[in-house]
Design a protein around this motif. Structure first.
Motif, PDB file in Angstrom:
ATOM      1  N   PRO A  50      19.778  68.823  75.466  1.00 51.19           N
ATOM      2  CA  PRO A  50      18.489  68.947  76.148  1.00 51.19           C
ATOM      3  C   PRO A  50      17.412  69.667  75.335  1.00 51.19           C
ATOM      4  O   PRO A  50      16.252  69.276  75.367  1.00 51.19           O
ATOM      5  N   VAL A  51      17.786  70.719  74.607  1.00 49.91           N
ATOM      6  CA  VAL A  51      16.789  71.427  73.798  1.00 49.91           C
ATOM      7  C   VAL A  51      16.236  70.510  72.705  1.00 49.91           C
ATOM      8  O   VAL A  51      15.031  70.483  72.441  1.00 49.91           O
ATOM      9  N   GLU A 108      16.039  67.237  72.824  1.00 50.90           N
ATOM     10  CA  GLU A 108      15.172  66.245  73.452  1.00 50.90           C
ATOM     11  C   GLU A 108      13.804  66.833  73.799  1.00 50.90           C
ATOM     12  O   GLU A 108      12.777  66.165  73.676  1.00 50.90           O
ATOM     13  N   THR A 109      13.776  68.091  74.193  1.00 53.95           N
ATOM     14  CA  THR A 109      12.506  68.749  74.504  1.00 53.95           C
ATOM     15  C   THR A 109      11.636  68.858  73.255  1.00 53.95           C
ATOM     16  O   THR A 109      10.438  68.577  73.291  1.00 53.95           O
ATOM     17  N   SER A 146      10.350  65.395  72.203  1.00 51.04           N
ATOM     18  CA  SER A 146       9.423  64.770  73.149  1.00 51.04           C
ATOM     19  C   SER A 146       7.983  65.218  72.958  1.00 51.04           C
ATOM     20  O   SER A 146       7.063  64.642  73.559  1.00 51.04           O
ATOM     21  N   ARG A 199      12.449  75.700  67.115  1.00 56.25           N
ATOM     22  CA  ARG A 199      11.334  74.771  67.280  1.00 56.25           C
ATOM     23  C   ARG A 199      11.188  73.990  65.979  1.00 56.25           C
ATOM     24  O   ARG A 199      11.713  74.393  64.931  1.00 56.25           O
ATOM     25  N   GLU A 256      17.338  77.835  73.047  1.00 48.89           N
ATOM     26  CA  GLU A 256      16.171  77.419  73.805  1.00 48.89           C
ATOM     27  C   GLU A 256      15.103  76.902  72.860  1.00 48.89           C
ATOM     28  O   GLU A 256      15.079  77.274  71.685  1.00 48.89           O
ATOM     29  N   ARG A 257      14.228  76.023  73.397  1.00 51.82           N
ATOM     30  CA  ARG A 257      13.062  75.638  72.614  1.00 51.82           C
ATOM     31  C   ARG A 257      12.097  76.817  72.660  1.00 51.82           C
ATOM     32  O   ARG A 257      11.659  77.230  73.730  1.00 51.82           O
ATOM     33  N   CYS A 317       4.401  71.908  70.042  1.00 49.39           N
ATOM     34  CA  CYS A 317       4.609  71.454  71.421  1.00 49.39           C
ATOM     35  C   CYS A 317       3.512  70.546  71.942  1.00 49.39           C
ATOM     36  O   CYS A 317       3.567  70.091  73.081  1.00 49.39           O
TER      37      CYS A 317
END
Length: 302
Positions: A36-37, A39-40, A43, A100, A255-256, A294
């Motif tokens: 999930p991180v 993919e974030t 995206s 990141r 985490e992102r 982001c």
């Protein structure tokens, strides 16, 4: 059980780094699986498939190497710059479990690429800079190596060999399934004289303990690395179950960690002269700042 269920299962190892040591062989390592991180992060921009693959690999490498840092507040920055290729800039960083990344590319050149590309095809001529910023001592260490070889993982192995003289094996796997993307990696190092001090620089590639660990580690399959049903502890057991002892530690969940904020950019803009800030301002008196990591556009009153 569908893949959505698997992504929610903590024991799959998604977005966690597992640290391990094989004491009798003087080896340490990290294994990570991003879900999930990852993919974030991906995206944030409409990246083509090839570009996603490269950035996913870079994020795994950043997590693997960044998690080697012990000091609180320390940061690893992973940066590739180049000319003549489809990608001219790649930047990732890791700090305290936050990762990141961002990649800048030429859409026309990317469109002409095949799915399987060498570093030379993707980047052209360039270099990889790996920087360690240690918050406690306020020291900075940087190693720079050419962007050469079959992958970014190979370039990182060259970094450890040239800049730290530490025998290192890295394996990376990336799997895309429609909008889903999973990436994972294994990093193993030989530290025969311990992890601390200059003595570790005398590690030898032909040490029998390292040869043994490297053979076992190299046997890992790409499918195993990205398999959500196989948790990270089970993966390590497959590789090292014949060893007399393997110590394993689960590190914090990843985490992102984009650090864009009004306060952050306001502090940066305050260093510019007033006449330059005046040129940047819109009619409403704010300065628009586009965060590459982001894709947020923040309006800074400065």
């Amino acid at each position: 059980m569908n893949e959505d269920d698997l992504l929610d299962r903590e024991d799959t190892g998604f977005d966690r780094v597992l640290a391990f040591t094989v004491p009798a062989r003087h080896a340490r390592g990290r294994v990570v699986r991003l879900g999930p991180v990852l993919e974030t992060v991906l995206s944030a921009h409409d990246y083509p498939k090839v570009v996603k693959h490269v950035l996913a690999e870079a994020l795994v490498l950043t997590a693997l190497m960044g998690s080697l840092l012990k000091d609180e507040g320390a940061q690893l920055t992973f940066q590739a710059q180049s000319e003549g290729g489809a990608v001219d800039l790649l930047v990732c960083d890791y700090r305290g479990g936050e990762i990141r990344g961002y990649l800048r590319h030429d859409p026309d050149k990317v469109g002409a690429l095949e799915d399987d590309c060498s570093l030379e095809t993707i980047f052209g001529t360039g270099y990889l800079a790996i920087t360690f910023d240690l918050a406690v001592s306020n020291e900075r260490y940087q190693g720079v190596v050419p962007l050469e070889g079959a992958s970014l993982a190979h370039a990182c192995e060259s970094y450890f060999a040239q800049s730290e003289q530490v025998p290192t094996l890295i394996r990376i796997a990336v799997r895309s399934n429609g909008p889903r993307c999973t990436a994972a990696g294994l990093l193993v190092q030989h530290l025969p004289d311990g992890e601390e001090g200059k003595e570790r620089l005398h590690a030898k590639e032909d040490h029998p303990d390292w040869e043994h660990v490297a053979i076992l580690s190299a046997s890992v399959q790409a499918a195993e690395l990205v398999d959500p049903v196989l948790n990270l502890e089970e993966l390590l057991w497959r590789l090292f179950h014949e060893e007399e002892e393997v110590r394993v530690e689960r590190l914090a969940l990843l985490e992102r960690g984009c650090r864009c904020s009004v306060e952050h950019y306001r502090a940066i803009l305050s260093s510019f002269p007033e006449d330059q800030r005046a040129e940047m301002r819109d009619e409403d008196g704010t300065i628009p700042v586009d965060c590459a990591f982001c894709s947020k556009i923040l309006r800074i009153p400065a």
